[in-house]
Design a protein around this motif. Structure first.
Motif, PDB file in Angstrom:
ATOM      1  N   GLN A 279      -3.918   3.418   7.360  1.00 27.46           N
ATOM      2  CA  GLN A 279      -4.610   2.387   8.119  1.00 27.46           C
ATOM      3  C   GLN A 279      -4.863   2.881   9.538  1.00 27.46           C
ATOM      4  O   GLN A 279      -3.978   3.439  10.184  1.00 27.46           O
TER       5      GLN A 279
ATOM      6  N   ARG B   3      -2.417  -0.200  -5.892  1.00 25.05           N
ATOM      7  CA  ARG B   3      -1.509   0.089  -4.773  1.00 25.05           C
ATOM      8  C   ARG B   3      -1.909   1.370  -4.043  1.00 25.05           C
ATOM      9  O   ARG B   3      -1.641   1.515  -2.850  1.00 25.05           O
TER      10      ARG B   3
ATOM     11  N   ARG C 132      -6.495  -6.161   0.061  1.00 23.47           N
ATOM     12  CA  ARG C 132      -5.561  -5.352  -0.726  1.00 23.47           C
ATOM     13  C   ARG C 132      -5.298  -5.964  -2.083  1.00 23.47           C
ATOM     14  O   ARG C 132      -5.142  -5.254  -3.074  1.00 23.47           O
TER      15      ARG C 132
ATOM     16  N   VAL D  10       0.835  -1.188   0.000  1.00 19.35           N
ATOM     17  CA  VAL D  10       0.000   0.000   0.000  1.00 19.35           C
ATOM     18  C   VAL D  10       0.875   1.246   0.000  1.00 19.35           C
ATOM     19  O   VAL D  10       1.888   1.321   0.702  1.00 19.35           O
TER      20      VAL D  10
ATOM     21  N   SER E 268      -7.868   1.912  -1.724  1.00 18.44           N
ATOM     22  CA  SER E 268      -8.283   1.138  -0.554  1.00 18.44           C
ATOM     23  C   SER E 268      -9.786   0.897  -0.593  1.00 18.44           C
ATOM     24  O   SER E 268     -10.586   1.814  -0.375  1.00 18.44           O
TER      25      SER E 268
END
Length: 324
Positions: free
Chosen positions: A36, A160, A115, A29, A163
């Motif tokens: 997060q 990447r 992901r 990510v 989310s």
């Protein structure tokens, strides 16, 4: 002549699975785009409205008819602990339903937003559908039954900086605008019993395969507000057995939408999901299953406190005369 559609759809699913296996490697990510929260526990009360519609063209009249399940508004509660979550809900009587069309149903829909992999699981059972004429007259079939066990799996290409968790689970924050391109496959075991003109093969169940691709967008707005959307298009068809007619490919479509507000400790969001899957059944009749849900959810996050530590005893240093 036997249709080649089942072979083409099955071959497309296999090729796409091989492509997915090749792309599921070490994608991390981008922290400039996604943050997060890392909560220890989250709780989520919500309101939810699900729907299920069987749309088909009647062989007798040639008109497209829509048979709808009667699904009331539901209230529920969910939680997630260390990434493992569960939720339950129950219908609110006399809110959003019809008393003259009592549908019995069990509808489990689980959406996994990882992901590297996006997954949708369906376990659905509906008994009792109604239709409404142009004059407002309601017809109800208490024995009409629809059953489905299905799964959709997709990989977000160029994901990447994207989310799904931030948009649809509110467990992260999408800081900047991002897009990705999901590609995937779907497999369904389903049948519709007592549906006039659709052929006897449906009573035993059949497999439907789907291949699809699309685009997703994450749009952060000002001060914690955000919006996310996804649209996919694909092809679906029956891949087992003889349909009693020509097995033609059908267009499939799926959409997601999320609008909400989020911060570190809580979030409030509206999340909607819609799926349309078509197939050709007996007597060359086209059947389309429309299903989905809309949810208003409040998420409250809890974080683990750092463990209390006993302070180290104070020590004194005595300097030698040379160090003074």
């Amino acid at each position: 002549m036997r249709s080649r559609t089942p072979r083409c759809v099955a071959l497309g699913c296999v090729m796409l699975l091989i492509l997915l296996a090749g792309t599921l490697r070490g994608q991390s990510v981008d922290t400039l785009y996604v943050r997060q929260y890392g909560e220890w526990l989250s709780v989520r009360p919500f309101f939810e409205k699900q729907y299920n519609t069987l749309q088909y063209q009647s062989p007798a009249t040639g008109k497209v008819q829509a048979l709808r399940a009667n699904t009331p508004l539901a209230i529920g509660f969910g939680f997630s602990w260390r990434g493992i979550g569960a939720s339950f809900s129950f219908g609110i009587p006399h809110i959003g339903d019809r008393r003259d069309a009592p549908t019995r149903s069990f509808d489990f829909q689980y959406h996994y937003y990882g992901r590297l992999l996006i997954g949708d699981l369906f376990v659905q059972w509906y008994r009792g559908y109604y239709s409404e004429s142009d004059k407002g007259e309601v017809s109800f079939d208490a024995k009409l039954t629809f059953r489905r066990l299905g799964v959709r799996l997709a990989h977000p290409l160029l994901g990447r900086q994207f989310s799904y968790e931030a948009l649809y689970n509110q467990s992260a924050e999408q800081r900047r605008f991002a897009i990705c391109f999901p590609i995937g496959v779907g497999f369904y075991l389903q049948d519709a019993q007592r549906l006039e003109g659709l052929g006897h093969h449906l009573r035993g169940g059949h497999f439907v395969a789907e291949v699809y691709a699309g685009c997703s967008a994450a749009i952060p707005l000002s001060r914690g507000y955000y919006m996310g959307t996804e649209v996919t298009l694909g092809m679906s068809g029956i891949i087992n057995g003889h349909t009693g007619g020509e097995s033609a490919p059908h267009l499939s479509a799926m959409g997601r939408l999320a609008v909400g507000y989020t911060q570190r400790y809580w979030s409030l969001a509206v999340v909607a999901y819609a799926h349309s899957l078509g197939e050709t059944t007996g007597n060359n009749t086209g059947l389309r299953i429309l299903s989905g849900s809309a949810e208003l959810a409040f998420s409250w996050r809890f974080f683990r406190r750092p463990k209390w530590r006993t302070p180290a005893p104070a020590t004194s240093l005595e300097l030698s005369p040379a160090d003074r």
